[in-house]
Design a protein around this motif. Structure first.
Motif, PDB file in Angstrom:
ATOM      1  N   ILE A 105       0.847  -1.209   0.000  1.00 34.83           N
ATOM      2  CA  ILE A 105       0.000   0.000   0.000  1.00 34.83           C
ATOM      3  C   ILE A 105       0.875   1.248   0.000  1.00 34.83           C
ATOM      4  N   TYR A 106       0.239   2.347  -0.345  1.00 32.32           N
ATOM      5  CA  TYR A 106       0.833   3.683  -0.250  1.00 32.32           C
ATOM      6  C   TYR A 106       2.205   3.804  -0.912  1.00 32.32           C
ATOM      7  N   GLY A 107       2.265   3.486  -2.170  1.00 27.60           N
ATOM      8  CA  GLY A 107       3.514   3.642  -2.901  1.00 27.60           C
ATOM      9  C   GLY A 107       3.511   4.911  -3.727  1.00 27.60           C
ATOM     10  N   GLU A 108       4.548   5.070  -4.494  1.00 28.17           N
ATOM     11  CA  GLU A 108       4.617   6.219  -5.391  1.00 28.17           C
ATOM     12  C   GLU A 108       5.481   5.854  -6.591  1.00 28.17           C
ATOM     13  N   VAL A 109       5.050   6.280  -7.752  1.00 29.04           N
ATOM     14  CA  VAL A 109       5.773   5.972  -8.976  1.00 29.04           C
ATOM     15  C   VAL A 109       6.145   7.273  -9.677  1.00 29.04           C
ATOM     16  N   THR A 110       7.403   7.385 -10.086  1.00 34.87           N
ATOM     17  CA  THR A 110       7.845   8.530 -10.875  1.00 34.87           C
ATOM     18  C   THR A 110       8.067   8.056 -12.299  1.00 34.87           C
ATOM     19  N   PHE A 111       7.527   8.770 -13.253  1.00 28.97           N
ATOM     20  CA  PHE A 111       7.712   8.377 -14.650  1.00 28.97           C
ATOM     21  C   PHE A 111       7.749   9.637 -15.503  1.00 28.97           C
ATOM     22  N   GLU A 112       7.987   9.438 -16.789  1.00 32.48           N
ATOM     23  CA  GLU A 112       8.121  10.581 -17.678  1.00 32.48           C
ATOM     24  C   GLU A 112       6.976  10.617 -18.672  1.00 32.48           C
ATOM     25  N   CYS A 113       6.459  11.804 -18.907  1.00 30.49           N
ATOM     26  CA  CYS A 113       5.429  11.952 -19.932  1.00 30.49           C
ATOM     27  C   CYS A 113       5.769  13.188 -20.754  1.00 30.49           C
ATOM     28  N   GLU A 114       5.977  12.992 -22.030  1.00 31.60           N
ATOM     29  CA  GLU A 114       6.327  14.086 -22.930  1.00 31.60           C
ATOM     30  C   GLU A 114       7.447  14.949 -22.352  1.00 31.60           C
ATOM     31  N   GLY A 115       8.498  14.283 -21.857  1.00 28.85           N
ATOM     32  CA  GLY A 115       9.683  14.977 -21.366  1.00 28.85           C
ATOM     33  C   GLY A 115       9.547  15.564 -19.969  1.00 28.85           C
ATOM     34  N   GLU A 116       8.366  15.429 -19.354  1.00 27.04           N
ATOM     35  CA  GLU A 116       8.189  15.979 -18.008  1.00 27.04           C
ATOM     36  C   GLU A 116       8.110  14.861 -16.983  1.00 27.04           C
ATOM     37  N   GLU A 117       8.638  15.107 -15.788  1.00 23.45           N
ATOM     38  CA  GLU A 117       8.569  14.108 -14.731  1.00 23.45           C
ATOM     39  C   GLU A 117       7.216  14.181 -14.024  1.00 23.45           C
ATOM     40  N   LYS A 118       6.587  13.015 -13.865  1.00 28.66           N
ATOM     41  CA  LYS A 118       5.266  12.955 -13.215  1.00 28.66           C
ATOM     42  C   LYS A 118       5.321  11.974 -12.059  1.00 28.66           C
ATOM     43  N   LYS A 119       4.439  12.198 -11.091  1.00 27.36           N
ATOM     44  CA  LYS A 119       4.337  11.260  -9.977  1.00 27.36           C
ATOM     45  C   LYS A 119       2.894  10.796  -9.835  1.00 27.36           C
ATOM     46  N   VAL A 120       2.737   9.517  -9.553  1.00 31.72           N
ATOM     47  CA  VAL A 120       1.411   8.978  -9.257  1.00 31.72           C
ATOM     48  C   VAL A 120       1.510   8.174  -7.968  1.00 31.72           C
TER      49      VAL A 120
END
Ligand code: ADP
Ligand code: MG
Length: 489
Positions: A105-120
């Motif tokens: 539970i309660y994780g976090e993912v960092t990924f890239e979208c169109e050159g920008e860093e996003k977190k979910v």
């Protein structure tokens, strides 16, 4: 910014394809075989048979939980989600509710979208079993139990995603995570990934961190491709925006809809008030079990570096471009090949050029996996060394590459057997230059150090005599020195 912004949460189901057997039975985890060939009595809910938890499936689920920065449980148990459907012979699915902690539970993912860093943020990750598969024909249906009991990981995100493009980038990121962990091919074409997509819209000027400001959640079930996820989200944003403009949004109830691939629309299934009560209870035939700290630590230390981290390393440590690094990490096998070759002592930039250039284009046109590729990292190192030592020219390197694959011999063997060694030995080249000078007195007389264009003619003669094997830069330098000396005399 428009008047509204979208809040999107995903429930991503991904089969764990890399265990040998199913999650609660000893049947093979492989459903592309002949229908109903990989089944045990427990997969068909024969009376009196009992489930046994597959430790490998739990280990892989925990790997995913750790890779997503989730908190892991101390104890694990499973629950029955009760409902009837012909693909569910037991009348319930073995799954995990979110209390207290499923596999994470309660994780976090960092990924890239169109050159920008996003977190979910990840709400939870849980392990469950897949259902059998049904095929419907004109006047009959068939059922294949091979898929019944295949391990399934369900990941539930917080509604931190704000567009279709971001949702797809997130799913692509997750596919890469599962592939790098070695737990699933995560191939939606094989039906291994299925999503439920939750979409709402809210006024763009309100604070999105306050859930009070969020719109009404619309759940779209069973979206089976990344393209479908994109289209379903865009369709819902448009549909909901229209409702908002017509003042029909505010009183709307939460709904479950389904994605209809053919018409490209979502279709109403039920309202939240008609939500199914699954009457969850703990599966009594699987005792609650403790996960030892030692085992969890072992799993943690076995986690491979993921694509996102590798890409960062390639840019920072090796000075590769964002573009080159992205291509290298797209597939784990390619990234492993690159790293192995660099670890043998090659220059990373050179290895990246070969890998992203000649090698990938060969593999693509041959539709071949790099694991079946004849030119192993050791051979790529040979090839690069032959070029760096000027034994062969860069141009010859490409020929050697092709011959290695054609004749299945190492670069060194090819260079030897094809007599491709460049002549870099100055005394050997000297002798040839003397011959060329003696044979071409009028050209020598015409040579003008201020306009050394005629030098090309001499180099041509040298190449002719050596059948192209003289190192051009060595030959040209020596030739010029000699001619200049003759002119001065
Ligand atoms: P339920 O109890 O109906 O299953 P959950 O709270 O468990 O709902 O959420 C299920 C999914 O819906 C999660 O992915 C969550 O992020 C997403 N979600 C929740 N509220 C909203 C909302 N207002 N808009 C869009 N997605 C939402
Ligand atoms: Mg839920």
């Amino acid at each position: 910014m428009g008047k509204y912004k979208a809040k999107i949460g995903l429930e991503m189901h991904c089969e764990i394809s890399e265990t040998k057997t199913k999650v609660f039975s000893s049947a093979k985890n492989e459903y592309s075989d002949e229908a109903n060939s990989n089944i045990r009595p427990v997969d068909m809910a024969f009376p009196g048979v009992l489930p046994v938890v597959n430790k490998e499936a739990v280990r892989m689920a925990l790997m995913a939980s750790m890779a997503l920065n989730c908190k892991q449980p101390e104890y694990m148990y499973f629950e029955r989600k009760n409902y009837y459907y012909p693909d569910l012979p037991k009348g319930y699915q073995l799954t995990q509710e979110t209390k207290p902690i499923p596999v994470g539970i309660y994780g976090e993912v960092t990924f890239e979208c169109e050159g920008e860093e996003k977190k979910v943020r990840i709400n939870n990750l849980h392990l469950e079993e897949d259902a059998a598969s049904l095929d419907h024909y004109d006047d009959f249906s068939t059922i294949d139990y091979n898929r019944a009991g295949v391990p399934l990981l369900e990941l539930v995100t917080e509604p931190d995603i704000s567009s279709a493009a971001e949702a797809v980038a997130f799913l692509e990121h997750m596919r890469s995570v599962y592939q790098y962990l070695g737990i699933s091919e995560a191939d939606s074409k094989k039906g291994q990934v299925r999503c439920d997509v939750n979409v709402s819209i809210m006024d763009a000027n309100l604070d999105e961190n306050d859930p009070q400001n969020w719109g009404t959640k619309i759940e779209v079930k069973n979206v089976n491709s990344f393209g479908g996820v994109r289209d379903a989200i865009n369709y819902e944003i448009k549909r909901q925006t229209k409702l908002k403009e017509n003042n029909e949004y505010a009183n709307m109830e939460q709904q479950t809809r389904r994605w209809d691939e053919e018409s490209g629309t979502t279709i109403y299934m039920r309202s939240k008030v008609d939500a199914i009560d699954y009457k969850y209870f703990v599966e009594p035939n699987i005792p609650k079990f403790k996960l030892s700290k030692k085992w969890l630590d072992e799993i943690k230390s076995s986690l491979p570096r993921l694509a996102y981290k590798r890409k960062k390393d390639y840019i920072e440590k090796y000075n590769l471009s964002d573009y080159d690094a992205s291509i290298l990490v797209k597939q784990k096998d390619i990234s492993d090949y690159f790293e192995k070759t660099v670890s043998l002592g090659c220059d990373a930039k050179q290895v990246a050029n070969w890998t992203n250039g000649m090698i990938l284009s060969y593999l693509n046109s041959a539709e071949m996996s790099i694991n079946d590729f004849f030119l192993k990292p050791e051979m790529l190192k040979q090839l690069i060394d032959l070029i760096n030592s000027k034994t062969i020219s860069t141009k010859q390197g490409k020929e050697v590459f092709a011959k290695v694959l054609e004749k299945e011999k190492s670069p060194e063997e090819i260079v030897k057997s094809e007599g491709m060694m460049q002549i870099t030995d100055t005394s050997e080249i000297d002798t040839i230059i003397d011959e060329v000078i003696n044979e071409n007195p009028s050209q020598v007389a015409a040579y003008d150090p201020e306009r050394p264009k005629i030098l090309d003619y001499f180099i041509g003669q040298i190449m002719k005599k050596t059948r192209g094997k003289a190192n051009p830069s060595v030959a040209s330098k020596l030739m010029k020195e000699k001619l200049d000396k003759i002119k001065q005399a």
